[in-house]
Write a protein that holds these residues in place. Sequence first.
Motif, mmCIF file in Angstrom:
data_model
loop_
_atom_site.group_PDB
_atom_site.id
_atom_site.type_symbol
_atom_site.label_atom_id
_atom_site.label_comp_id
_atom_site.label_asym_id
_atom_site.label_seq_id
_atom_site.Cartn_x
_atom_site.Cartn_y
_atom_site.Cartn_z
ATOM 1 N N TYR A 177 -18.026 22.412 109.710
ATOM 2 C CA TYR A 177 -17.742 21.106 110.329
ATOM 3 C C TYR A 177 -18.546 19.994 109.643
ATOM 4 N N ILE A 178 -19.824 20.232 109.430
ATOM 5 C CA ILE A 178 -20.646 19.284 108.657
ATOM 6 C C ILE A 178 -20.807 19.898 107.273
ATOM 7 N N VAL A 179 -20.218 19.249 106.281
ATOM 8 C CA VAL A 179 -20.110 19.869 104.951
ATOM 9 C C VAL A 179 -20.486 18.869 103.857
ATOM 10 N N ILE A 180 -20.606 19.374 102.630
ATOM 11 C CA ILE A 180 -20.858 18.488 101.493
ATOM 12 C C ILE A 180 -19.525 18.162 100.809
ATOM 13 N N PRO A 181 -19.503 17.112 99.994
ATOM 14 C CA PRO A 181 -18.245 16.722 99.332
ATOM 15 C C PRO A 181 -17.775 17.803 98.359
ATOM 16 N N GLU A 182 -16.491 17.820 98.108
ATOM 17 C CA GLU A 182 -15.963 18.735 97.081
ATOM 18 C C GLU A 182 -15.635 17.999 95.786
ATOM 19 N N LEU A 183 -15.602 16.695 95.824
ATOM 20 C CA LEU A 183 -15.167 15.952 94.643
ATOM 21 C C LEU A 183 -16.327 15.244 93.942
ATOM 22 N N TYR A 184 -17.552 15.570 94.346
ATOM 23 C CA TYR A 184 -18.732 15.012 93.705
ATOM 24 C C TYR A 184 -18.683 15.270 92.205
ATOM 25 N N PRO A 185 -19.098 14.330 91.351
ATOM 26 C CA PRO A 185 -19.565 12.977 91.677
ATOM 27 C C PRO A 185 -18.475 11.915 91.542
ATOM 28 N N ILE A 186 -17.204 12.308 91.638
ATOM 29 C CA ILE A 186 -16.179 11.273 91.427
ATOM 30 C C ILE A 186 -15.267 11.091 92.648
ATOM 31 N N SER A 187 -15.786 11.390 93.851
ATOM 32 C CA SER A 187 -14.985 11.134 95.063
ATOM 33 C C SER A 187 -14.485 9.697 95.071
ATOM 34 N N GLY A 188 -15.388 8.772 94.766
ATOM 35 C CA GLY A 188 -15.035 7.351 94.833
ATOM 36 C C GLY A 188 -13.981 6.980 93.804
ATOM 37 N N LEU A 189 -14.107 7.537 92.597
ATOM 38 C CA LEU A 189 -13.148 7.225 91.532
ATOM 39 C C LEU A 189 -11.774 7.817 91.869
ATOM 40 N N ILE A 190 -11.775 9.031 92.389
ATOM 41 C CA ILE A 190 -10.503 9.653 92.784
ATOM 42 C C ILE A 190 -9.876 8.863 93.934
ATOM 43 N N GLY A 191 -10.721 8.383 94.843
ATOM 44 C CA GLY A 191 -10.212 7.544 95.932
ATOM 45 C C GLY A 191 -9.586 6.260 95.397
ATOM 46 N N ALA A 192 -10.224 5.676 94.373
ATOM 47 C CA ALA A 192 -9.666 4.461 93.772
ATOM 48 C C ALA A 192 -8.307 4.773 93.141
ATOM 49 N N TRP A 193 -8.201 5.939 92.510
ATOM 50 C CA TRP A 193 -6.902 6.360 91.952
ATOM 51 C C TRP A 193 -5.842 6.459 93.062
ATOM 52 N N LEU A 194 -6.209 7.079 94.187
ATOM 53 C CA LEU A 194 -5.261 7.195 95.306
ATOM 54 C C LEU A 194 -4.809 5.816 95.778
ATOM 55 N N LEU A 195 -5.767 4.898 95.887
ATOM 56 C CA LEU A 195 -5.423 3.535 96.311
ATOM 57 C C LEU A 195 -4.472 2.891 95.308
ATOM 58 N N GLY A 196 -4.761 3.089 94.021
ATOM 59 C CA GLY A 196 -3.931 2.501 92.968
ATOM 60 C C GLY A 196 -2.527 3.080 92.977
ATOM 61 N N LYS A 197 -2.439 4.380 93.117
ATOM 62 C CA LYS A 197 -1.148 5.067 93.107
ATOM 63 C C LYS A 197 -0.231 4.508 94.193
ATOM 64 N N GLU A 198 -0.848 4.162 95.351
ATOM 65 C CA GLU A 198 -0.053 3.680 96.479
ATOM 66 C C GLU A 198 0.044 2.156 96.536
ATOM 67 N N ALA A 199 -0.525 1.473 95.549
ATOM 68 C CA ALA A 199 -0.503 0.005 95.551
ATOM 69 C C ALA A 199 0.935 -0.488 95.400
ATOM 70 N N GLU A 200 1.222 -1.533 96.119
ATOM 71 C CA GLU A 200 2.557 -2.130 96.004
ATOM 72 C C GLU A 200 2.450 -3.521 95.412
ATOM 73 N N ALA A 201 3.485 -3.905 94.723
ATOM 74 C CA ALA A 201 3.451 -5.182 94.013
ATOM 75 C C ALA A 201 3.369 -6.358 94.984
#
Lengths: 291, 291
Positions: free
Chosen positions: A267-291
């Motif tokens: 339940y209380i865990v460490i990240p799995e995407l360290y150290p690029i969780s934030g960068l991958i999140g930015a990619w997700l945001l970009g992928k879903e960005a609309e014009a």
Amino acid sequence: MRIGALEAGGTKMVLGIFDEEGRLLENTKLPTRSPEKTMPEIIAFFEEQGIEKLGIGTFGPVDLRKSSPDYGTITATPKLDWRNYPLLKTLQEALQVPAAIDTDVNAAGLAEVRLGAARGCDNAVYVTIGTGIGAGVIIGGRPVHGLMHPEVGHMLLRPNPMDPLPRGICPYHESCLEGLAAGPALSKRAGADAENLPDSDPVFTLESDYLAQMCVNLIVTVSPEKIVLGGGVMHRTYLLDRIRKETVRLLNGYIQAPEITARIDSYIVIPELYPISGLIGAWLLGKEAEA
Amino acid sequence: MRIGALEAGGTKMVLGIFDEEGRLLENTKLPTRSPEKTMPEIIAFFEEQGIEKLGIGTFGPVDLRKSSPDYGTITATPKLDWRNYPLLKTLQEALQVPAAIDTDVNAAGLAEVRLGAARGCDNAVYVTIGTGIGAGVIIGGRPVHGLMHPEVGHMLLRPNPMDPLPRGICPYHESCLEGLAAGPALSKRAGADAENLPDSDPVFTLESDYLAQMCVNLIVTVSPEKIVLGGGVMHRTYLLDRIRKETVRLLNGYIQAPEITARIDSYIVIPELYPISGLIGAWLLGKEAEA
């Protein structure tokens, strides 16, 4: 499609180019100087790479109200060069691609929920505990915004009676989470860089208490399905188990969910995407960005 | 269409019949006795009234995971007669109408967001401060569930140094919100029923501090667009202004949103649908129930 991702941090800018499936094709880092120096470098990189969309996870505070004329503008940051800087607008105008923005921690939280340690959860909280403390709060699969965005680092906590520094060191708040439990508070208590202390140092008993209090308050407020704890302080992995035990002890059986009472280790865990969780999140945001 | 609404409380059951536009056509109250005695009365009322849908706002804790076999069942309540009672299932089987359930405070929060003091907000928190303290947390227009549902009454706070009862009176938690700030804590400190104390009593200085700390922690965690404070303790209307001032003081300019820094009087507010926020919320849940 080539999607640009920017994790804008207080000391460095991390830039990545991903494809639609999330493969990292290119990446680079730049020191964060003034916008006049750093922004042209960022724009040049993304122009050379020929991106079609852009996602940004940024340090804050940042205006995230889509209805606001200042949407995507950094607001009251102590980094004076960047105060009131229109980060999203500048990048959109220069690059002419659909772009989306959120806080760095919301981006990291989104990544951990979609692809990382909180996969499959609709509601989860990602917390980074380092020089500061910040959290991405994900509800119904999306980062929470509201009036602004969460600032979990400034949650008020109960000082531990053994704490020699019970008010903490936040210049704004007495006994707030960040003032009590971010790296600089640990170093100040110990009179030495916290990174060089042994696990047995009493500052870590206090640290476990404060981070467990934070977990309790997150649990009773947003009832997350998982809490993901990352950041430099959590590199001291033995803290994780102490925080889990202390959270269960503080809740004292009140929240009768087996995920907490019987399975706190998942339940209380460490990240799995360290150290690029934030960068991958930015990619997700970009992928879903609309014009 | 006639829509049934049930607000299931620890001491009384409030039942209403609404039309689709939200006009209250009929209503009644029953004392909450054992399920064996009270449920047949509830069923009889709704059967006589010929409802086509039903919404329920209930005391908790209640299992709200739609995937759970115990969905809609009261769980670990101290009211032993009702522990593990399948409230939703019993009503659905007896009445054979589409029905929906949530906590009483989530229902009230939903009502205040859709039709009351937080109209127009996507994100808001409704808190009731009375014999206990509970909150409905609304994010993206919907009540938050997650692992269970919020239990904001058990948020840990910083004891006020002037408090003669700094641990509070919660049997589970030291210095949690409910243990420090619900009606019984006020009465215990004052040695008299809190309802009979003058506004000048020092317990209200402590009360303002604790409720302001709660507001701060809600603001930094879910960034609500409004906080609605209801319940018996808030009938003491002069508290409201003290809580507003103290919240601004505690935040100390950190959250630079004019809604807080300049317009706190319209940010922390009282309910508009009192005393039937919960019943109206149950109607909203019923109206949107699907078979």
